[in-house]
Design a protein around this motif. Structure first.
Motif, PDB file in Angstrom:
ATOM      1  N   LYS A  38     -25.808  31.875 -11.076  1.00 59.37           N
ATOM      2  CA  LYS A  38     -26.903  32.416 -11.891  1.00 59.37           C
ATOM      3  C   LYS A  38     -27.551  31.312 -12.721  1.00 59.37           C
ATOM      4  O   LYS A  38     -26.997  30.210 -12.843  1.00 59.37           O
ATOM      5  N   TYR A  42     -26.455  27.443 -13.284  1.00 61.22           N
ATOM      6  CA  TYR A  42     -26.165  26.930 -14.626  1.00 61.22           C
ATOM      7  C   TYR A  42     -27.117  25.771 -14.979  1.00 61.22           C
ATOM      8  O   TYR A  42     -26.749  24.825 -15.684  1.00 61.22           O
ATOM      9  N   LEU A  82     -24.879  40.625 -10.144  1.00 61.57           N
ATOM     10  CA  LEU A  82     -23.628  40.968 -10.845  1.00 61.57           C
ATOM     11  C   LEU A  82     -23.863  41.747 -12.133  1.00 61.57           C
ATOM     12  O   LEU A  82     -22.910  42.237 -12.730  1.00 61.57           O
ATOM     13  N   ARG A 134     -20.508  45.174 -22.386  1.00 62.12           N
ATOM     14  CA  ARG A 134     -21.869  44.701 -22.125  1.00 62.12           C
ATOM     15  C   ARG A 134     -22.556  45.608 -21.115  1.00 62.12           C
ATOM     16  O   ARG A 134     -23.408  46.392 -21.498  1.00 62.12           O
ATOM     17  N   HIS A 163     -15.523  42.768 -15.526  1.00 64.01           N
ATOM     18  CA  HIS A 163     -15.690  41.404 -16.060  1.00 64.01           C
ATOM     19  C   HIS A 163     -14.895  41.270 -17.347  1.00 64.01           C
ATOM     20  O   HIS A 163     -14.853  42.205 -18.153  1.00 64.01           O
ATOM     21  N   THR A 223     -16.426  32.637  -9.497  1.00 70.17           N
ATOM     22  CA  THR A 223     -16.267  31.462 -10.355  1.00 70.17           C
ATOM     23  C   THR A 223     -17.551  30.659 -10.455  1.00 70.17           C
ATOM     24  O   THR A 223     -18.278  30.511  -9.475  1.00 70.17           O
ATOM     25  N   TYR A 357     -20.382  25.814 -21.390  1.00 69.15           N
ATOM     26  CA  TYR A 357     -21.456  26.507 -20.665  1.00 69.15           C
ATOM     27  C   TYR A 357     -22.821  26.130 -21.251  1.00 69.15           C
ATOM     28  O   TYR A 357     -23.773  25.878 -20.538  1.00 69.15           O
TER      29      TYR A 357
END
Ligand SMILES: Cc1ncc(COP(=O)(O)O)c(C=O)c1O
Length: 372
Positions: A38, A42, A82, A134, A163, A223, A357
């Motif tokens: 996504k 990154y 997702l 979420r 998740h 992952t 991240y």
């Protein structure tokens, strides 16, 4: 006109991406690994990374939303959204053959009606909120919702997933609670004859910290950050991955400044002695955190050179005291390894008081992505 090389670039190693994919696959075998690509993988550039991982054996990719899903169609692999889907996105996603998350009965019914209208089947994975708070079907509603939706004729109910919210923390009970809830739900659904080809919950943190998240009933993991060669700030680092990215720039000026000179915006650094100062062609617009000011280092000619003064938008000053032979035009490693030195994403994250991240996702538009 002669092509001028870009001043700042990321080197993204295809070999390292492949070996990281293999390392994760070995760790979780026989589970399948779904790379999560996504946000333009990154921020690193989704298509070359997806192509590399496809060659490494990836059979499917996870993304956050439809635009990202459509970008990956040329790879001819399963593409999974997702997160969530809006009503007007359902039809184009079914048309494109994208695997859609189901987060409510209404959404399942809409997907079913649309599939029937199109004379197609929609492949779906039920998304269950076991504690992330979420998106997804609330845990307490999940049995009823999934029981009703599972047999809708327009749906191929291929998978079910959840998740984690804090799988970086091995000692917290939260992750095990999420796993237990999910297993209980699966058992109830199984008793009612509802089975799924794919059952998945683990992200990178879970793979490193919770082996139970990649053992039966789970048969797939998702992952992202580990493929790029980084770990979350907290938790175990139990997979032998390597950093896949280096951020590099050039030394654009070398000057000798007298003792007492003040350096950069805000004069946050004052030279105690006459010093050779280098100015590198990268700043916070390229992703160098402002918090590296007077704290971080870069590597020039395999020597660590401390950043002095404040990082500015396009340029950053460094002391060349330990790299006396450095010259204008030299390559500068801002992030990554040279023969005897290394600057990690994790070390930047610590200085910025954030997680890796955010560092990976923050390289600027000016930064060329080079896949090597
Ligand atoms: C639903 C989902 N699964 C998996 C991942 C992959 O996470 P990580 O990069 O920590 O492996 C993400 C990313 O945040 C996600 O949103």
């Amino acid at each position: 006109m002669k092509k001028i090389p870009r001043r700042v670039w990321l080197e993204i190693s295809r070999d390292v991406l492949t070996s990281n994919f293999n390392a994760v696959s070995n760790k979780v075998s026989p589970c399948e690994v779904m790379p999560v690509l996504k946000a333009n993988s990154y921020g690193l550039g989704v298509l070359p990374i997806a192509e590399t991982l496809k060659e490494a054996g990836a059979m499917r990719f996870g993304v956050a939303e439809p635009y990202e899903a459509l970008q990956l169609l040329p790879l001819e692999r399963s593409i999974h959204i997702l997160s969530s889907i809006l009503p007007e996105e359902v039809e184009p996603m079914i048309e494109a053959g994208i695997t859609i998350p189901v987060a409510s009965l209404e959404s399942a019914q809409l997907i079913n009606r649309t599939a029937e209208k199109l004379h197609k089947f929609a492949t779906v994975h039920f998304k269950v909120d076991t504690g992330m708070g979420r998106l997804g079907i609330l845990y307490n509603d999940a049995y009823e919702t999934i029981s009703k939706a599972h047999g809708l004729p327009g749906l191929i109910s291929e998978g079910i997933f959840s998740h984690f919210s804090m799988a970086y923390e091995r000692t917290s009970p939260v992750t095990l609670e999420q796993i237990n809830k999910f297993k209980t739900l699966l058992m109830q659904l199984s008793k009612a004859g509802k089975h799924f080809k794919y059952v998945h919950i683990a992200n990178s943190d879970a793979i490193n910290n919770f082996p139970e998240s990649y053992h039966p009933p789970f048969n797939m993991v998702r992952t992202g950050i580990n493929l790029h060669g980084a770990f979350d700030a907290e938790g175990n680092r139990s997979i032998p991955i390597q950093p896949a990215i280096s951020l590099k720039t050039r030394l654009t000026a070398v000057r000798k400044l007298p003792a007492g000179s003040c350096i950069g915006y805000g004069h946050t650094y004052k030279l105690k002695e006459k010093t050779r100062i280098g100015t590198i062609s990268a700043g916070y617009a390229d992703g160098l955190p402002l918090s590296l000011s007077n704290q971080g280092n870069v590597i020039i000619r395999d020597r660590l050179c401390p950043i002095i003064g404040r990082v500015s938008m396009d340029y950053t000053n460094v002391s060349l005291k330990d790299a006396p032979e450095a010259q204008v035009g030299d390559d500068v490693t801002c992030l990554g390894a040279t023969e005897s030195n290394c600057i990690t994403i994790e070390s930047w994250a610590e200085l910025k008081n954030t997680h890796p991240y955010e560092i990976i996702c923050s390289f600027g538009n000016r930064v060329e992505r080079r896949y090597i």
